[in-house]
Write an enzyme that holds these catalytic residues in place. Structure first.
Site, PDB file in Angstrom:
ATOM      1  N   ALA A 247       0.852  -1.189   0.000  1.00 13.27           N
ATOM      2  CA  ALA A 247       0.000   0.000   0.000  1.00 13.27           C
ATOM      3  C   ALA A 247       0.890   1.243   0.000  1.00 13.27           C
ATOM      4  O   ALA A 247       1.828   1.328  -0.790  1.00 13.27           O
ATOM      5  CB  ALA A 247      -0.978  -0.040   1.160  1.00 13.27           C
ATOM      6  N   SER A 248       0.685   2.168   0.912  1.00 13.98           N
ATOM      7  CA  SER A 248       1.440   3.426   0.872  1.00 13.98           C
ATOM      8  C   SER A 248       2.900   3.272   1.258  1.00 13.98           C
ATOM      9  O   SER A 248       3.692   4.199   1.042  1.00 13.98           O
ATOM     10  CB  SER A 248       0.781   4.464   1.780  1.00 13.98           C
ATOM     11  OG  SER A 248      -0.393   4.955   1.176  1.00 13.98           O
ATOM     12  N   ASN A 249       3.297   2.132   1.810  1.00 13.24           N
ATOM     13  CA  ASN A 249       4.726   1.881   1.991  1.00 13.24           C
ATOM     14  C   ASN A 249       5.449   1.754   0.658  1.00 13.24           C
ATOM     15  O   ASN A 249       6.678   1.802   0.620  1.00 13.24           O
ATOM     16  CB  ASN A 249       4.935   0.622   2.833  1.00 13.24           C
ATOM     17  CG  ASN A 249       4.769   0.896   4.313  1.00 13.24           C
ATOM     18  OD1 ASN A 249       5.512   1.687   4.888  1.00 13.24           O
ATOM     19  ND2 ASN A 249       3.780   0.272   4.919  1.00 13.24           N
ATOM     20  N   SER A 250       4.668   1.609  -0.424  1.00 18.51           N
ATOM     21  CA  SER A 250       5.273   1.601  -1.758  1.00 18.51           C
ATOM     22  C   SER A 250       5.954   2.928  -2.063  1.00 18.51           C
ATOM     23  O   SER A 250       6.877   2.997  -2.887  1.00 18.51           O
ATOM     24  CB  SER A 250       4.196   1.335  -2.820  1.00 18.51           C
ATOM     25  OG  SER A 250       3.527   0.115  -2.597  1.00 18.51           O
TER      26      SER A 250
END
Length: 848
Positions: free
Chosen positions: A84-87
């Site tokens: 998710a936003s850790n991408s």
């Protein structure tokens, strides 16, 4: 759309969740974490990986659950989760690598790489740091694409080029988390590198670091770039069953999410960031530097990382579909905390964070209620099922299997319904002396609504009351018109028409109360202190309530000789002020109009057909509880003709009982006819004399605080009561208090015994609806009154075959039977006809 907004908000708070200083991983903390995660796994609330490392060495790891909802394959250190936003940390790394390759510059305009991009001043740096002012692409995609249209990066850019939505602020002026920026960055990477992002990612990140389970995957990815590794899919638990909660039609994009990695690879990535293997330390230092805004202030976010602890901690979370992930890196201690889950909740990462920060972990408490007939408050037929509670909420409903070590309550086939909501109550006054709220609990009531008949407490005082006095019932409040009048006019002038100045004072006071959570405006227009207000005064105040999406409820100006005019008035108030209006304890209290309830209902229905949201509440008795003065509609208390009219038309003196009479307590408990015989007077004369005696008592005893005089007046026809209860827009109320009229202890159980079981006027499901779901709707309360996932756990378990009111005029405090258990906010407050000593009641405020 709401789900997207909620996920954005959760993601944007990443820096707040993981910003506390951690000590070294002590054995005790690790033991506590392991115990907590074990309990969460028992409750099916931890499905994923937790990994703690010190200087790259794993000091603790735990795995739970399966890689897919329909798979038996267990999650392991190598399982690849959607980050998710850790991408974003990987996207920013590729941008930094291209910068070191001299293929782009942070201060280049986005248009240099994406010519159709319609905002000429936005730079790559703005995108990296969430300072672009761009709106979220979710909104644009949902507005201009259809449900079968999978979004991709190219379509997203075209949407912005075509529709040119306004920026939220001038680029660089503010910080606002924005997924759009990172999708654009992925497209810029491809343009600058002149190759597919998956190729660049593999060549410059995954291969150099030997990240064997890290890859890019999104919907409709070109087959030649599609990964060969197996990916974990998102899961959601719905009513005890696992279901797929994975990529949706917006997941044809890459950049803000859709990079997959495993705990093993994320640790490798973490350790590589301490070296020059991917980029120089100087470049990486800029990624960990808070962004500087146009005004010179900074915000604790760099390039794909949140920054805290004076730059010693960098972190990020990621929340999307069935994934809730986080990575935190303690740079000063080389500590790493990795949490990857595919179970649709972030409880594991919250609990781990709490333990590492020396806080008591918030392990959810669950309780399973089995073997019940569920009547959910919507009016639909009962079903045999189970209900699981989590803390103060309803977690799930269905054929549920107990968790390991879970508390299980056997409902023994009885009915479980939402806790009853009393939309017109005077029970609040008894809570300080009886916090167990037995008068309400014994009849299944979990929420009372106060402020009725025009008298109310200030919202601030109610907040203070709940801080100081735990109680076993929820309370919601209207703001009383009479209370406003007294403050604006003074007690000496309240029996008169308000000036414009006074009305403006009332409007200001009401607006303040609405802002603090009042449900709306309540009037008691039949009582002296409000009777002299004109219609314009009430309408002006009702407009204030309407401006705050509040409501109007009224003890209307007349329930007898001027009933039709009073109904016209409340309809007109609803029409002009444009807000929902409700008639308090609807009744027909004049004998020559008995059995005209069908005509009254027809009038109300005609108003509803014209768009006026008019409703009513009603208590299930043919006698009321008020003052003797109410029997003189023209306020001519010394008129023998009016007194005789009251005796002939407005009440039955043979069945009306004087409950309180301070001037002569020996009159209490006697009918007006009986008192007249004692006094050897005509009944009408006695009625006038009683009012005169009460007035003289008040004058001589100004410090007296009790009820000077109260009568239980018989003045309604049973058929009218039945017809009005049957009206689909009437909900049940008590209008009761802790003493006096039996309605204070038995209104709701009386409906269940008399009108459901005995007379079969209502089905059980309809009656429950009129006590719960409809009541909540009439109050504007959205999270109580219906048993559904996420609502507060206000519940009542009762036996429909034995439930019965026992309170009477002779014994107004007799407890009901058949109410087996009552829950308020997930806690049992009443069982076996007595309080449990728990006081979980709260002040309910109007939803914004």
């Amino acid at each position: 759309m709401k789900i997207f907004i909620r996920i954005i908000a959760l993601t944007a708070l990443f820096f707040a969740q993981f910003n506390s200083i951690h000590s070294q991983f002590s054995p005790q903390k690790i033991k506590t974490i392991d115990s907590a995660l074990t309990i969460l796994s028992y409750k099916d609330q931890f499905n994923g990986v937790v990994l703690l490392a010190d200087h790259g060495k794993i000091v603790y790891e735990k795995y739970a659950g399966n890689t897919a909802f329909n798979s038996s394959k267990k999650i392991s250190r190598q399982s690849a989760f959607n980050l998710a936003s850790n991408s974003k940390q990987f996207i920013s790394m590729m941008v930094m690598q291209l910068k070191e390759q001299n293929k782009l510059n942070y201060d280049h305009k986005v248009q240099q790489y994406l010519p159709n991009f319609p905002y000429p001043t936005i730079t790559i740096r703005h995108l990296l740091t969430h300072t672009s002012g761009l709106p979220e692409y979710f909104d644009l995609a949902n507005q201009y694409t259809h449900t079968l249209d999978t979004l991709n990066n190219h379509k997203l850019i075209q949407l912005f080029a075509e529709h040119k939505p306004a920026l939220h602020f001038t680029p660089g002026d503010q910080w606002e988390y924005c997924n759009t920026g990172y999708v654009l960055l992925a497209s810029i990477i491809e343009q600058a590198a002149q190759q597919h992002i998956a190729q660049f990612f593999s060549e410059f990140i995954t291969k150099p670091l030997a990240l064997n389970n890290t890859f890019i995957y999104y919907l409709n990815i070109d087959k030649k770039y599609s990964p060969t590794q197996e990916r974990v899919t998102g899961i959601i638990r719905v009513n005890g069953q696992h279901q797929l909660n994975d990529l949706i039609r917006l997941d044809g994009v890459i950049g803000d999410g859709n990079i997959y990695s495993s705990a093993e690879d994320m640790l490798k990535w973490d350790q590589a960031l301490y070296t020059n293997q991917l980029i120089s330390k100087e470049s990486l230092a800029e990624a960990f530097t808070p962004v500087k805004l146009n005004n010179g202030q900074t915000h604790p976010y760099g390039f794909g990382w949140g920054i805290s602890n004076n730059g010693q901690t960098v972190s990020h979370t990621g929340s999307w579909v069935g994934f809730r992930n986080s990575i935190e890196r303690r740079l000063d201690k080389n500590n790493t905390i990795i949490v990857l889950t595919n179970g649709n909740n972030g409880i594991a990462r919250t609990v781990v964070n709490e333990i590492l920060n020396n806080k008591v972990p918030s392990i959810p408490y669950t309780e399973l209620i089995t073997n019940i007939q569920l009547i959910d408050g919507t009016g639909v037929p009962a079903i045999k099922t189970s209900v699981r509670l989590q803390n103060d909420r309803i977690l799930e409903i269905g054929n549920l299997i107990p968790f390991k070590q879970e508390v299980v309550i056997n409902g023994n086939g009885l009915v479980l319904a939402p806790g009853f909501i009393d939309t017109h109550s005077h029970h609040f006054g008894g809570l300080k002396s009886n916090p167990s709220a037995t008068p309400t609990a014994n009849q299944g009531i979990t929420t009372i609504t106060i402020g009725q008949d025009g008298e109310s407490y200030a919202m601030d005082s109610l907040v203070d009351f709940f801080k100081r006095n735990p109680v076993a019932v929820n309370v919601a409040s209207y703001t009383g018109h009479t209370t406003l009048r007294r403050a604006a006019l003074g007690n000496d002038h309240v029996l008169g028409i308000a000036t414009d100045t006074a009305i403006n004072l009332m409007k200001t006071a009401l607006a303040s109360e609405m802002e603090k959570g009042s449900l709306g405006l309540a009037t008691g227009l039949e009582y002296e202190s409000a009777f002299y207000s004109n219609k314009n005064e009430v309408i002006e105040l009702a407009k204030i309530a309407a401006a705050y999406n509040g409501r109007y409820i009224s003890h209307i100006r007349s329930e007898d000789i001027h009933l039709n005019e009073a109904i016209d008035e409340i309809i007109e108030i609803g029409t002009i002020a444009k807000l929902p209006v409700q008639i308090s304890h609807i009744k027909i209290s004049i004998k020559n109009q008995w059995k005209t309830a069908p005509q009254l209902i027809a009038k109300l229905q005609a108003a509803r057909s014209q768009g006026i949201n008019i409703t009513a509440d009603i208590y299930p008795y043919n006698f009321w509880n008020s003052t003797l003065r109410i029997l003189f509609p023209n306020r001519d208390y010394t008129s023998l003709a009016s007194a005789q009219f009251a005796v002939d038309q407005l009440f039955d003196a043979n069945q009306s009982v004087l409950i309180h009479f301070a001037p002569m307590p020996n009159y209490e408990g006697k009918t007006i006819t009986a008192i007249a015989k004692i006094r050897k007077e005509e009944t009408a004369i006695t009625l006038m004399k009683l009012i005169q005696m009460a007035a003289e008592f008040d004058q001589k005893n100004p410090q007296f605080t009790g009820n000077t005089e109260t009568i239980m007046g018989k003045s309604m026809d049973d058929q009218d009561v039945s017809d009005l209860i049957s009206w689909p827009q009437s909900n049940i109320c008590s209008d009761g208090s802790s003493g006096g009229h039996p309605r204070g202890h038995g209104s709701f159980t009386k409906v269940l015994s008399k009108y459901v079981r005995e007379e079969k006027l209502l089905s059980l499901e309809t009656a429950i609806y009129k006590m719960t779901g409809l009541s909540a709707e009439h109050l504007g309360i959205t999270d109580r009154g219906i048993i559904r996932k996420g609502n507060y756990a206000d519940l009542v378990l009762f036996n429909p075959a034995t439930v019965k009111d026992n309170a009477s005029i002779q014994n107004g405090k007799a407890l009901s039977t058949g109410i087996e258990k009552v829950w308020i906010n997930g806690k049992i407050i009443y069982q076996q006809q007595k309080s449990t000593g728990l006081y979980p009641g709260v002040l309910i405020k109007r939803p914004n």
